[in-house]
Design a protein around this motif. Structure first.
Motif, short mmCIF file in Angstrom:
data_model
loop_
_atom_site.label_atom_id
_atom_site.label_comp_id
_atom_site.label_asym_id
_atom_site.label_seq_id
_atom_site.Cartn_x
_atom_site.Cartn_y
_atom_site.Cartn_z
N ALA B 83 0.85 -1.21 0.00
CA ALA B 83 0.06 0.04 0.05
C ALA B 83 0.76 1.25 0.15
O ALA B 83 0.44 2.32 -0.44
CB ALA B 83 -0.96 0.02 1.30
N MET B 102 -5.35 6.82 -8.86
CA MET B 102 -5.33 7.01 -7.56
C MET B 102 -5.26 5.91 -6.70
O MET B 102 -6.07 4.64 -7.20
CB MET B 102 -6.86 7.69 -7.31
N GLY B 103 -4.44 5.69 -5.86
CA GLY B 103 -4.22 4.33 -5.27
C GLY B 103 -4.96 4.32 -4.04
O GLY B 103 -5.13 5.08 -3.28
N LEU B 104 -5.68 2.82 -4.04
CA LEU B 104 -6.42 2.70 -2.78
C LEU B 104 -6.06 1.43 -2.23
O LEU B 104 -5.86 0.18 -2.87
CB LEU B 104 -7.76 2.58 -3.36
N THR B 105 -6.35 1.18 -0.91
CA THR B 105 -6.59 -0.26 -0.43
C THR B 105 -8.06 -0.45 -0.24
O THR B 105 -8.75 0.66 -0.41
CB THR B 105 -5.79 -0.37 0.92
N ALA B 107 -9.56 -0.48 2.42
CA ALA B 107 -9.97 0.53 3.63
C ALA B 107 -10.17 1.83 2.87
O ALA B 107 -11.34 2.29 3.57
CB ALA B 107 -8.91 0.41 4.73
N ASP B 108 -9.68 2.33 2.00
CA ASP B 108 -9.86 3.71 1.60
C ASP B 108 -11.14 3.67 0.60
O ASP B 108 -11.69 3.24 -0.28
CB ASP B 108 -8.86 4.10 0.39
N GLY B 109 -12.02 4.74 1.20
CA GLY B 109 -13.42 4.90 0.58
C GLY B 109 -14.12 3.81 0.88
O GLY B 109 -15.23 3.37 0.14
#
Lengths: 268, 268
Positions: B83, B102-105, B107-109
């Motif tokens: 991440a 846009m980087g996401l795990t 958990a993000d959003g």
């Protein structure tokens, strides 16, 4: 009719490393933050973990005038720790408190563009000075009830990530978004506010005007570590941010209401 | 009129660790990916860095039946590496190629919710099995011309991050979004496609139907490492994904057009 009244409120909160390092305190703080209504952006600093990890990996930390010099290995570490471990831990905890957080660096969605700091006398390495905040992106996210959680890593648009001071990141976001929102910028740290006597936590200065700050600075009555924070705060106030408060993680809602901590004020 | 024709196209690409580990190859691949028009989501795996970092820090890696057991320290490392370091490196490189990533795990959003894998006989540690993909969030991001870049870390909604297989993440996103998009799922790895002979890269199977795959499996002609990937691929095909392709990072556009690599097909 005053244009300011048409703008929505936005709270931008910067939390310092000391809170991140204290697990129970961080959890309590995030719970309280999740309960605050309205538009919010959280900016977090680093804490001790990056330094510890560098030490464990035998990477020497170069400091010049109290600033960490970000060489290639250090950039790797701060990216892992700030954008990876700390950012995702915070986001997961906010989600657990029904707050729809989203972690971002400046590269994500091109949220914060910066350039590598240039200095003829000193090479700061991969340190970034902010050029532009992507106002449209922040508006979209806030409009979708998402709370951006910003790690202090930016990018130069050419593929290079850059280490950027978290106070500065918070201030630049506050300044840029103050055109579209009524922005309250809140610095949360381990002390209850700006203190008359650094050793006595009962001596919080409730309202700190610029001229009084200058007097205290001249008299040497402001703790050295506070000076860049306060200089930044006054600069933000002069560039459109409506309100700035500095206070402790232990009573966020009182700090937000101006009933605890220090409120930074322009001269009247 | 066929409902499928009203949907927009969406390409979901999973890149494996081998590509991430090869800097020049990764840069070329991301350049080519940035040039592909339309809706895109990138899912990345881990590569060797997490294992190397664990070794340097003296953290023992437990493997059971080829799977990494994610204990607390290992979760910390994969969160930092996947991440943090890898995700942000990819995002910065895509930004450098004018692709708004846009980087996401998970958990993000709240993009991907999962639960800790339960198994009476074996404790996988902090391994997550996907429960729900946040279709609305992905639609919002794609609608704003943002390319989500997904690290294989999910969360349980209770504050716990979970390590999740990247192939599975790609498949679950593809499955969930296939209700709203015509989804092409593309697995990009170090080989030019599914091979008749693992030693001979000229033996790519251009079209792999389910019944033929079963025959090859029975005869032991499918490389063991490919079996979970292909089983996943056929499962995705049976749950709404329109098209699945497997191919090399060296010729992404040909793979996307079905002119290189292996296309996975249901029986006619």
């Amino acid at each position: 009719m005053n244009q300011e009244h048409l703008k929505e409120d936005l709270i931008i909160i910067k939390i310092s490393g000391n809170i991140i390092d204290d697990e129970a305190r961080l959890e309590n703080f995030l719970k309280e933050l999740a309960a605050v209504k309205g538009n919010k952006i959280l900016v977090h600093g680093g804490g001790v973990m990056a330094t510890q990890l560098a030490k464990e990996l035998g990477i020497e930390q170069k400091m010049i005038e109290g600033r960490r010099i970000t060489d290639k290995d250090t950039l790797k570490i701060v990216t892992m720790v700030y954008a990876g471990y700390i950012n995702k831990k915070i986001v997961a905890l906010l989600q657990a408190n029904q707050s729809n957080a989203m972690g971002l660096t400046g590269a994500d969605g091109n949220s914060i563009k910066a350039h590598k700091r240039k200095n003829a006398n000193l090479d700061y390495g991969f340190a970034g000075d902010v050029d532009e905040v992507n106002v449209e992106l922040f508006q979209q996210l806030l409009g979708n009830n998402i709370m951006p959680v910003i790690a202090p890593i930016t990018h130069d648009g050419q593929g290079q990530l850059l280490n950027t001071n978290a106070d500065t990141v918070a201030q630049e976001i506050a300044r840029s978004l103050s055109k579209n929102f009524n922005v309250q910028l809140v610095y949360i740290f381990e002390k209850p506010g700006v203190l008359h006597d650094a050793e006595d936590e009962s001596t919080v200065i409730a309202n700190l005007h610029y001229s009084y700050y200058q007097q205290l600075k001249i008299k040497g009555l402001i703790f050295a570590g506070m000076i860049p924070k306060l200089d930044n705060a006054f600069a933000a106030l002069n560039s459109g941010v409506q309100k700035i408060t500095i206070g402790s993680a232990n009573n966020l809602s009182l700090v937000l209401e101006g009933k605890a901590g220090t409120t930074i004020l322009k001269d009247e």
